[in-house]
Motif scaffolding. Structure first.
Motif, PDB file in Angstrom:
ATOM      1  N   ASN A 122       0.830  -1.214   0.000  1.00  0.00           N
ATOM      2  CA  ASN A 122       0.000   0.000   0.000  1.00  0.00           C
ATOM      3  C   ASN A 122       0.858   1.255   0.000  1.00  0.00           C
ATOM      4  N   PHE A 123       1.908   1.255   0.816  1.00  0.00           N
ATOM      5  CA  PHE A 123       2.790   2.420   0.892  1.00  0.00           C
ATOM      6  C   PHE A 123       3.403   2.719  -0.471  1.00  0.00           C
ATOM      7  N   ILE A 124       3.990   1.707  -1.089  1.00  0.00           N
ATOM      8  CA  ILE A 124       4.664   1.911  -2.380  1.00  0.00           C
ATOM      9  C   ILE A 124       3.666   2.337  -3.452  1.00  0.00           C
ATOM     10  N   LEU A 125       2.530   1.663  -3.521  1.00  0.00           N
ATOM     11  CA  LEU A 125       1.538   1.973  -4.541  1.00  0.00           C
ATOM     12  C   LEU A 125       0.987   3.387  -4.374  1.00  0.00           C
ATOM     13  N   VAL A 126       0.573   3.734  -3.172  1.00  0.00           N
ATOM     14  CA  VAL A 126       0.003   5.065  -2.927  1.00  0.00           C
ATOM     15  C   VAL A 126       1.067   6.142  -3.097  1.00  0.00           C
ATOM     16  N   PHE A 127       2.293   5.854  -2.677  1.00  0.00           N
ATOM     17  CA  PHE A 127       3.370   6.837  -2.827  1.00  0.00           C
ATOM     18  C   PHE A 127       3.620   7.147  -4.303  1.00  0.00           C
ATOM     19  N   ILE A 128       3.758   6.122  -5.112  1.00  0.00           N
ATOM     20  CA  ILE A 128       4.044   6.330  -6.542  1.00  0.00           C
ATOM     21  C   ILE A 128       2.893   7.046  -7.235  1.00  0.00           C
ATOM     22  N   VAL A 129       1.671   6.598  -6.988  1.00  0.00           N
ATOM     23  CA  VAL A 129       0.515   7.229  -7.632  1.00  0.00           C
ATOM     24  C   VAL A 129       0.361   8.672  -7.174  1.00  0.00           C
ATOM     25  N   SER A 130       0.476   8.914  -5.879  1.00  0.00           N
ATOM     26  CA  SER A 130       0.357  10.274  -5.360  1.00  0.00           C
ATOM     27  C   SER A 130       1.469  11.172  -5.885  1.00  0.00           C
ATOM     28  N   LEU A 131       2.665  10.632  -5.980  1.00  0.00           N
ATOM     29  CA  LEU A 131       3.783  11.415  -6.497  1.00  0.00           C
ATOM     30  C   LEU A 131       3.538  11.819  -7.947  1.00  0.00           C
ATOM     31  N   PHE A 132       3.022  10.895  -8.746  1.00  0.00           N
ATOM     32  CA  PHE A 132       2.750  11.199 -10.150  1.00  0.00           C
ATOM     33  C   PHE A 132       1.568  12.150 -10.325  1.00  0.00           C
ATOM     34  N   ILE A 133       0.691  12.210  -9.347  1.00  0.00           N
ATOM     35  CA  ILE A 133      -0.452  13.123  -9.436  1.00  0.00           C
ATOM     36  C   ILE A 133      -0.094  14.498  -8.878  1.00  0.00           C
ATOM     37  N   TYR A 134       0.438  14.546  -7.668  1.00  0.00           N
ATOM     38  CA  TYR A 134       0.600  15.820  -6.964  1.00  0.00           C
ATOM     39  C   TYR A 134       1.874  16.581  -7.309  1.00  0.00           C
ATOM     40  N   ALA A 135       2.978  15.893  -7.520  1.00  0.00           N
ATOM     41  CA  ALA A 135       4.226  16.601  -7.828  1.00  0.00           C
ATOM     42  C   ALA A 135       4.106  17.429  -9.108  1.00  0.00           C
ATOM     43  N   PRO A 136       3.617  16.862 -10.216  1.00  0.00           N
ATOM     44  CA  PRO A 136       3.475  17.705 -11.420  1.00  0.00           C
ATOM     45  C   PRO A 136       2.496  18.863 -11.215  1.00  0.00           C
ATOM     46  N   PHE A 137       1.441  18.636 -10.446  1.00  0.00           N
ATOM     47  CA  PHE A 137       0.482  19.704 -10.192  1.00  0.00           C
ATOM     48  C   PHE A 137       1.130  20.858  -9.438  1.00  0.00           C
ATOM     49  N   PHE A 138       1.836  20.547  -8.339  1.00  0.00           N
ATOM     50  CA  PHE A 138       2.462  21.604  -7.545  1.00  0.00           C
ATOM     51  C   PHE A 138       3.615  22.275  -8.295  1.00  0.00           C
ATOM     52  N   ILE A 139       4.352  21.501  -9.063  1.00  0.00           N
ATOM     53  CA  ILE A 139       5.427  22.090  -9.867  1.00  0.00           C
ATOM     54  C   ILE A 139       4.833  23.052 -10.886  1.00  0.00           C
ATOM     55  N   ALA A 140       3.839  22.591 -11.617  1.00  0.00           N
ATOM     56  CA  ALA A 140       3.213  23.447 -12.637  1.00  0.00           C
ATOM     57  C   ALA A 140       2.586  24.679 -12.010  1.00  0.00           C
ATOM     58  N   PHE A 141       1.884  24.493 -10.901  1.00  0.00           N
ATOM     59  CA  PHE A 141       1.230  25.628 -10.246  1.00  0.00           C
ATOM     60  C   PHE A 141       2.242  26.678  -9.809  1.00  0.00           C
ATOM     61  N   SER A 142       3.318  26.248  -9.161  1.00  0.00           N
ATOM     62  CA  SER A 142       4.288  27.224  -8.656  1.00  0.00           C
ATOM     63  C   SER A 142       5.057  27.891  -9.790  1.00  0.00           C
ATOM     64  N   VAL A 143       5.446  27.139 -10.801  1.00  0.00           N
ATOM     65  CA  VAL A 143       6.201  27.718 -11.911  1.00  0.00           C
ATOM     66  C   VAL A 143       5.315  28.631 -12.758  1.00  0.00           C
ATOM     67  N   VAL A 144       4.101  28.199 -13.064  1.00  0.00           N
ATOM     68  CA  VAL A 144       3.193  29.019 -13.873  1.00  0.00           C
ATOM     69  C   VAL A 144       2.803  30.296 -13.131  1.00  0.00           C
ATOM     70  N   THR A 145       2.520  30.198 -11.843  1.00  0.00           N
ATOM     71  CA  THR A 145       2.176  31.376 -11.054  1.00  0.00           C
ATOM     72  C   THR A 145       3.337  32.359 -11.027  1.00  0.00           C
ATOM     73  N   HIS A 146       4.540  31.858 -10.804  1.00  0.00           N
ATOM     74  CA  HIS A 146       5.730  32.711 -10.787  1.00  0.00           C
ATOM     75  C   HIS A 146       5.919  33.412 -12.132  1.00  0.00           C
ATOM     76  N   ASN A 147       5.840  32.652 -13.222  1.00  0.00           N
ATOM     77  CA  ASN A 147       6.056  33.240 -14.541  1.00  0.00           C
ATOM     78  C   ASN A 147       4.978  34.255 -14.899  1.00  0.00           C
ATOM     79  N   ALA A 148       3.735  33.975 -14.528  1.00  0.00           N
ATOM     80  CA  ALA A 148       2.649  34.923 -14.810  1.00  0.00           C
ATOM     81  C   ALA A 148       2.837  36.213 -14.013  1.00  0.00           C
TER      82      ALA A 148
END
Length: 171
Positions: free
Chosen positions: A126-152
């Protein structure tokens, strides 16, 4: 209105007052963050419990970003930061987004392993599965949000600065 009339002020006094206000801002943000952490530890992990603190943290940060971009100082702050730091603000935003996604994935994975597993093997799975799935969902979202907000914000700030320069040239 007497409150809005600008009176001549000593530049040294104004600078010191601004320094004090900045310190107060940091202190309030630190106390608010400590309140969130304290409530999560003592009361539990419910957003309703810390909603006011979260709104204070996000609201103050959002207000500062919008205000500094609309006044044209955000791009200058970024330029000063980038000239004084080895890591650019854009890269720092990328790293902070990645770190936030990583921390959130770890929290979700740990919660899943503790609360939804019957055996040790199932907890690890469960740890490995949830970690990988959550990482693939949330990391790109937070990266995109912070970079796009900064650039805008930087682009908006540069536009305001260019408009001010153009207005000065017309005079």
């Amino acid at each position: 209105m007497a409150l809005w009339n600008k009176k001549p002020a000593d530049e040294r006094v104004t600078t010191i007052q601004n320094k004090i206000y900045r310190e107060i801002y940091y202190l309030v943000m630190l106390i608010t963050l400590a309140s969130v952490i304290f409530k999560f530890i003592t009361i539990g992990t419910s957003l309703n419990v810390v909603l006011t603190e979260v709104l204070i943290l996000l609201g103050a940060s959002t207000y500062y970003l919008i205000r500094s971009a609309s006044l044209g100082i955000y791009s200058e702050e970024v330029e000063i930061h980038d000239s004084n730091s080895k890591v650019t603000r854009n890269k720092k935003n990328f790293y902070w987004g990645l770190a936030l996604g990583l921390v959130l994935a770890l929290i979700f994975a740990t919660n899943s392993a503790i609360n939804f597993a019957d055996t040790s093997q199932q907890a690890i799975y469960n740890f490995i599965l949830v970690f990988i799935v959550s990482l693939f969902i949330y990391a790109p979202f937070f990266i995109a949000f912070s970079v796009v907000t900064h650039n805008a914000a930087k682009k908006r700030s540069e536009q305001v600065n260019q408009k001010l320069i153009d207005e000065e040239e017309v005079k």
